[in-house]
Design a protein around this motif. Structure first.
Motif, PDB file in Angstrom:
ATOM      1  N   LEU A 139       1.082  -1.264   0.449  1.00 51.71           N
ATOM      2  CA  LEU A 139      -0.020   0.184  -0.104  1.00 51.71           C
ATOM      3  C   LEU A 139       0.614   1.050   0.047  1.00 51.71           C
ATOM      4  N   VAL A 140       2.200   1.019   0.618  1.00 49.78           N
ATOM      5  CA  VAL A 140       2.599   2.399   0.834  1.00 49.78           C
ATOM      6  C   VAL A 140       3.893   2.486  -0.324  1.00 49.78           C
ATOM      7  N   ALA A 141       4.120   1.567  -0.753  1.00 52.88           N
ATOM      8  CA  ALA A 141       4.515   1.805  -2.405  1.00 52.88           C
ATOM      9  C   ALA A 141       4.097   2.353  -3.944  1.00 52.88           C
ATOM     10  N   LEU A 142       2.082   1.340  -3.246  1.00 53.01           N
ATOM     11  CA  LEU A 142       1.149   2.532  -4.201  1.00 53.01           C
ATOM     12  C   LEU A 142       1.058   4.233  -4.018  1.00 53.01           C
ATOM     13  N   ARG A 143       0.835   4.113  -2.826  1.00 52.79           N
ATOM     14  CA  ARG A 143       0.775   5.337  -2.639  1.00 52.79           C
ATOM     15  C   ARG A 143       1.749   6.435  -3.153  1.00 52.79           C
ATOM     16  N   ASP A 144       3.006   6.056  -2.691  1.00 49.19           N
ATOM     17  CA  ASP A 144       4.131   6.798  -3.240  1.00 49.19           C
ATOM     18  C   ASP A 144       4.533   7.317  -4.650  1.00 49.19           C
ATOM     19  N   VAL A 145       4.258   6.283  -5.327  1.00 47.65           N
ATOM     20  CA  VAL A 145       3.434   6.182  -7.197  1.00 47.65           C
ATOM     21  C   VAL A 145       2.529   7.018  -7.688  1.00 47.65           C
ATOM     22  N   GLY A 146       1.418   6.943  -6.608  1.00 46.78           N
ATOM     23  CA  GLY A 146       0.279   7.940  -7.642  1.00 46.78           C
ATOM     24  C   GLY A 146      -1.013   7.776  -6.666  1.00 46.78           C
ATOM     25  N   CYS A 147      -1.198   6.457  -6.071  1.00 46.91           N
ATOM     26  CA  CYS A 147      -2.761   6.204  -5.684  1.00 46.91           C
ATOM     27  C   CYS A 147      -3.225   6.432  -4.315  1.00 46.91           C
ATOM     28  N   VAL A 148      -4.505   6.734  -4.703  1.00 47.75           N
ATOM     29  CA  VAL A 148      -4.548   8.377  -4.053  1.00 47.75           C
ATOM     30  C   VAL A 148      -5.430   7.309  -3.301  1.00 47.75           C
ATOM     31  N   ALA A 149      -5.908   6.428  -3.472  1.00 52.59           N
ATOM     32  CA  ALA A 149      -7.094   5.500  -1.562  1.00 52.59           C
ATOM     33  C   ALA A 149      -7.211   3.988  -2.803  1.00 52.59           C
ATOM     34  N   PHE A 150      -7.660   2.854  -1.928  1.00 54.51           N
ATOM     35  CA  PHE A 150      -7.176   1.294  -2.112  1.00 54.51           C
ATOM     36  C   PHE A 150      -8.313   0.993  -1.559  1.00 54.51           C
ATOM     37  N   THR A 151      -9.127   0.026  -2.191  1.00 52.29           N
ATOM     38  CA  THR A 151     -10.353  -0.887  -2.721  1.00 52.29           C
ATOM     39  C   THR A 151     -10.583  -2.183  -2.879  1.00 52.29           C
ATOM     40  N   GLN A 152     -11.341  -3.134  -2.487  1.00 48.70           N
ATOM     41  CA  GLN A 152     -11.595  -4.532  -3.160  1.00 48.70           C
ATOM     42  C   GLN A 152     -12.477  -4.495  -4.725  1.00 48.70           C
ATOM     43  N   GLU A 168      -6.490  -1.643  10.341  1.00 46.37           N
ATOM     44  CA  GLU A 168      -5.355  -1.503  10.946  1.00 46.37           C
ATOM     45  C   GLU A 168      -4.178  -0.575  10.175  1.00 46.37           C
ATOM     46  N   TYR A 169      -3.680  -1.389   9.211  1.00 46.98           N
ATOM     47  CA  TYR A 169      -2.227  -1.134   8.147  1.00 46.98           C
ATOM     48  C   TYR A 169      -2.977   0.321   7.814  1.00 46.98           C
ATOM     49  N   ALA A 170      -3.777   0.641   6.947  1.00 46.88           N
ATOM     50  CA  ALA A 170      -4.115   2.266   6.022  1.00 46.88           C
ATOM     51  C   ALA A 170      -4.035   3.000   7.151  1.00 46.88           C
ATOM     52  N   ALA A 171      -5.571   2.445   8.202  1.00 42.95           N
ATOM     53  CA  ALA A 171      -5.199   3.958   8.712  1.00 42.95           C
ATOM     54  C   ALA A 171      -3.075   4.524   9.813  1.00 42.95           C
ATOM     55  N   GLY A 172      -2.913   3.165   9.980  1.00 47.09           N
ATOM     56  CA  GLY A 172      -1.916   4.082  10.712  1.00 47.09           C
ATOM     57  C   GLY A 172      -1.202   4.528   9.520  1.00 47.09           C
ATOM     58  N   PHE A 173      -1.254   5.129   7.825  1.00 52.36           N
ATOM     59  CA  PHE A 173      -0.478   5.108   7.336  1.00 52.36           C
ATOM     60  C   PHE A 173      -1.848   6.743   6.650  1.00 52.36           C
ATOM     61  N   ASP A 174      -2.567   6.306   7.313  1.00 54.85           N
ATOM     62  CA  ASP A 174      -3.188   7.306   7.230  1.00 54.85           C
ATOM     63  C   ASP A 174      -4.375   7.398   5.396  1.00 54.85           C
ATOM     64  N   LEU A 175      -4.369   6.152   5.002  1.00 50.10           N
ATOM     65  CA  LEU A 175      -4.331   6.176   3.465  1.00 50.10           C
ATOM     66  C   LEU A 175      -6.141   5.520   3.065  1.00 50.10           C
ATOM     67  N   PRO A 176      -6.739   5.957   2.684  1.00 51.71           N
ATOM     68  CA  PRO A 176      -8.179   6.081   2.574  1.00 51.71           C
ATOM     69  C   PRO A 176      -8.658   4.404   2.125  1.00 51.71           C
ATOM     70  N   VAL A 177      -9.808   4.335   2.234  1.00 56.12           N
ATOM     71  CA  VAL A 177     -10.033   3.051   1.353  1.00 56.12           C
ATOM     72  C   VAL A 177     -11.337   2.744   1.438  1.00 56.12           C
ATOM     73  N   VAL A 178     -12.091   2.631   0.235  1.00 59.62           N
ATOM     74  CA  VAL A 178     -13.188   2.762  -0.512  1.00 59.62           C
ATOM     75  C   VAL A 178     -13.640   1.646  -0.787  1.00 59.62           C
ATOM     76  N   PHE A 179     -14.753   1.791   0.181  1.00 64.30           N
ATOM     77  CA  PHE A 179     -15.729  -0.093   0.548  1.00 64.30           C
ATOM     78  C   PHE A 179     -17.151   0.447  -0.664  1.00 64.30           C
ATOM     79  N   MET A 180     -17.060  -0.916  -1.422  1.00 56.55           N
ATOM     80  CA  MET A 180     -17.997  -1.170  -2.069  1.00 56.55           C
ATOM     81  C   MET A 180     -19.263  -2.526  -1.867  1.00 56.55           C
ATOM     82  N   PRO A 181     -20.270  -2.251  -0.784  1.00 58.04           N
ATOM     83  CA  PRO A 181     -20.440  -3.187   0.164  1.00 58.04           C
ATOM     84  C   PRO A 181     -21.432  -3.775  -0.188  1.00 58.04           C
ATOM     85  N   GLN A 182     -21.171  -5.113  -0.637  1.00 61.30           N
ATOM     86  CA  GLN A 182     -22.484  -6.019  -1.329  1.00 61.30           C
ATOM     87  C   GLN A 182     -21.566  -7.125  -0.427  1.00 61.30           C
ATOM     88  N   ASP A 183     -22.802  -8.221   0.182  1.00 59.55           N
ATOM     89  CA  ASP A 183     -22.065  -9.391   1.049  1.00 59.55           C
ATOM     90  C   ASP A 183     -22.228 -10.760  -0.627  1.00 59.55           C
TER      91      ASP A 183
END
Length: 423
Positions: A139-152, A168-183
């Motif tokens: 995640l951090v390496a992806l952020r460093d090259v320009g990714c603005v958020a992370f999602t499944q 928890e890992y994303a929160a530790g580096f203040d990385l936004p997470v995008v959810f598209m909730p569907q069980d």
């Protein structure tokens, strides 16, 4: 390029600026609002009397398809389509081949977007490697090259424990997470909203609990981990209530809805048109009403296209067997103006949901018009009706709105001071 836009009604929701004036652009930036700066001489002028000048639209959910799915779309074709829709900044999904889970893939996408020279692309990185739901991406390496958020995306996690660790890992580096909730278990096999329409048509339904069960879990984990969360493409009335409650309790959560979810509902499926097969599905009229009310109140601060271009063969099959998705980035602004025509939103409020609202949701440097700021500007005629599908630019023509009228027309799109679209 030194460009002057003359006589436009300039609306900037971020600063609440709204007046008829001139804009002067040089070296990719706005160098004057009203009077031109001393020594400025335009080599191109746009007569914008009767037009609206807004910040370039910010679209938080676009599938560019490249690399790997170029039968459906390419970075060049889909960014050109975005410019035609008034979009100057977009967030691309990681559902490419290979998945955007390494810096090399992110750099490839960014390089090709720069070569296309149309609009800015802000990539979402995959939360897990290959979207496998088990092994965390770099995640951090992806952020460093320009990714603005992370999602499944709609891909599920293997377990709630793994999801919690990822957040928890994303929160530790203040990385936004995008959810598209569907069980996935509740939604398995479904292709339409579970209700009277699906039952009458013989389609397997997806109940709203497919969304709300996943959303409840996600909100609890967001609260526990403190991660910045954005919920993309929510569809149900109950989800709107849950989101409003989370915001009232101070959680760092924002949301967008798909533009087409504000216009269509499950009753529109009666003709079995595969062009209306989307995931998550079109829901009931009551759900659509709740989405519109949430957009009006600001609980939902962004409207996105949820652009999913497909080749013709993907839709030339029975409804349930077709690939889900609508090609829609090209008509984001024309469709959105129907909400003004319907009396749901005033024009400045609508533009807020398309510009500074989505930009603020993910901390993007976009969505405003300001002196010395980047010149990303959309010009449109708010009263000139247009025919959807004329000069279609997206590689995917899987759009149920083609051939229908829209209440406005995008006339010019300026990205980084460059005229990238002119009707």
């Amino acid at each position: 390029m030194r460009l002057t836009i003359e006589g436009a009604r300039v609306i900037d929701p971020a600063s609440q600026f709204d007046q008829i004036t001139d804009l002067h652009i040089a070296a990719g930036h706005i160098v004057g609002i009203g009077e031109a700066p001393e020594g400025f001489s335009a080599n191109q002028r746009i007569d914008a009397r009767g037009l609206i000048a807004s910040p370039g639209l910010v679209d938080l959910n676009v599938s560019l398809r490249e690399p790997g799915r170029t039968r459906k779309g390419t970075i060049d074709s889909e960014t050109r389509a975005a410019a035609a829709g008034g979009v100057t900044s977009l967030c691309s999904l990681p559902d490419t081949l290979p998945v955007l889970d390494t810096p090399a893939v992110a750099e490839l996408i960014l390089d090709r977007a720069e070569q296309a020279g149309q609009v800015r692309v802000f990539p979402f990185g995959a939360l897990t490697r290959g979207l496998d739901g088990e092994h965390l991406s770099e995640l951090v390496a992806l952020r460093d090259v320009g990714c603005v958020a992370f999602t499944q995306g709609l891909a599920s996690m293997k377990s709630n424990r793994i999801l919690r660790r990822a957040l928890e890992y994303a929160a530790g580096f203040d990385l936004p997470v995008v959810f598209m909730p569907q069980d996935p278990d509740i939604a398995e096999g479904g292709s339409a909203h579970e209700g009277a329409t699906a039952a009458r048509m013989g389609l397997v339904g997806i109940p709203e609990t497919a969304e709300t069960v996943a959303l409840a879990r996600d909100l609890l984990l967001v609260e526990q981990t403190g991660v910045q969360a954005h919920f993309s493409g929510l569809t149900s009335a109950r989800a709107m209530d849950m989101l409003a409650d989370a915001q009232a309790r101070g959680l760092r959560v924002s949301a967008d809805v798909a533009m087409y979810q504000l216009l269509l509902c499950d009753e529109d499926l009666e003709g079995f048109s595969s062009l209306l097969h989307v995931q998550p599905p079109l829901r009931s009229k009551q759900d659509r009403h709740a989405l519109r009310q949430a957009v009006q109140s600001g609980v939902v601060q962004a409207i996105a296209s949820h652009h999913q271009p497909h080749e013709q063969e993907a839709k030339r099959v029975p409804f349930a067997a077709s690939a889900p998705g609508i090609s829609s980035v090209e008509i984001l602004l024309p469709l959105a103006l129907t909400l003004v025509a319907d009396g749901l939103l005033e024009l400045p409020a609508l533009l807020s949901r398309l510009t500074c609202g989505p930009a603020a949701a993910l901390n993007l440097p976009a969505g405003s018009i300001s002196l010395h700021g980047r010149a990303d500007i959309t010009l449109f005629d708010p009263v000139a009706a247009s025919l959807i599908g004329h000069n279609w630019l997206s590689k995917g023509a899987n759009c149920p709105f083609i051939g229908k009228g829209a209440p406005c027309k995008v006339t010019h799109t300026i990205s980084n001071g460059k005229l990238v679209y002119q009707a």
